[in-house]
Design a protein around this motif. Sequence first.
Motif: not given
Length: 212
Positions: A74-83, A100-105, A126-138
Amino acid sequence: MRVVIAEDHVLLADGLARLLAAYRHIVVATVHTGPDLITAVNTHRPDVAVVDIRLPPTFTDEGLAAAVTLRRTVGAPVLILSQYVETAYARDLLTAGGATGYLLKDRIARPREFVDALSTVAAGGTVLDPEAVTQMFARDRTRRALASLSDRERQVLHLMAQGRSNAAIAQAIVVTEATVEKHIKAIFTKLDLPPSGDDHRRVRAVLAYLDG
């Protein structure tokens, strides 16, 4: 914004609802499982859903799975929270498309930033947590470095990961120990593991191999 919250921790769910209310947003439903999230979104058609990545019953990726389903159906906008940062999950969500978004809690402790991120997702961004960006590039850099290894170097690294000594590796691939040492030196260079008094390069090379 009209928001659905999928969070099994009652106190956190209540805190999110209060935070959103303070910014004059409306929580139309609070649920605790993936199936209930899908039902709530289909029923209320919110502007955005805030979803814990780990929901009952197994607390692995039920929230993510439900979020991906909603994005694709259904194309619903979703922001995921992760520990913690879980790059594989972040990639799965991003491949489901925009809004979509992915953020640390931890980001919830910065209310203005959190609400701004939620608004961005609700608006189709689209929103991506800066720490996730760092780890994905690493991790991408590590994979590229591993891909640069020769077949023989990869074989040596595989045997290193089994805990074998240089002598045992030499015996296994029928070469001299000096040749094994040459391959290991090349591995360290390609994996960007310079000599260090604090880190054991052999262990770090094996960890990079297992991670990649």
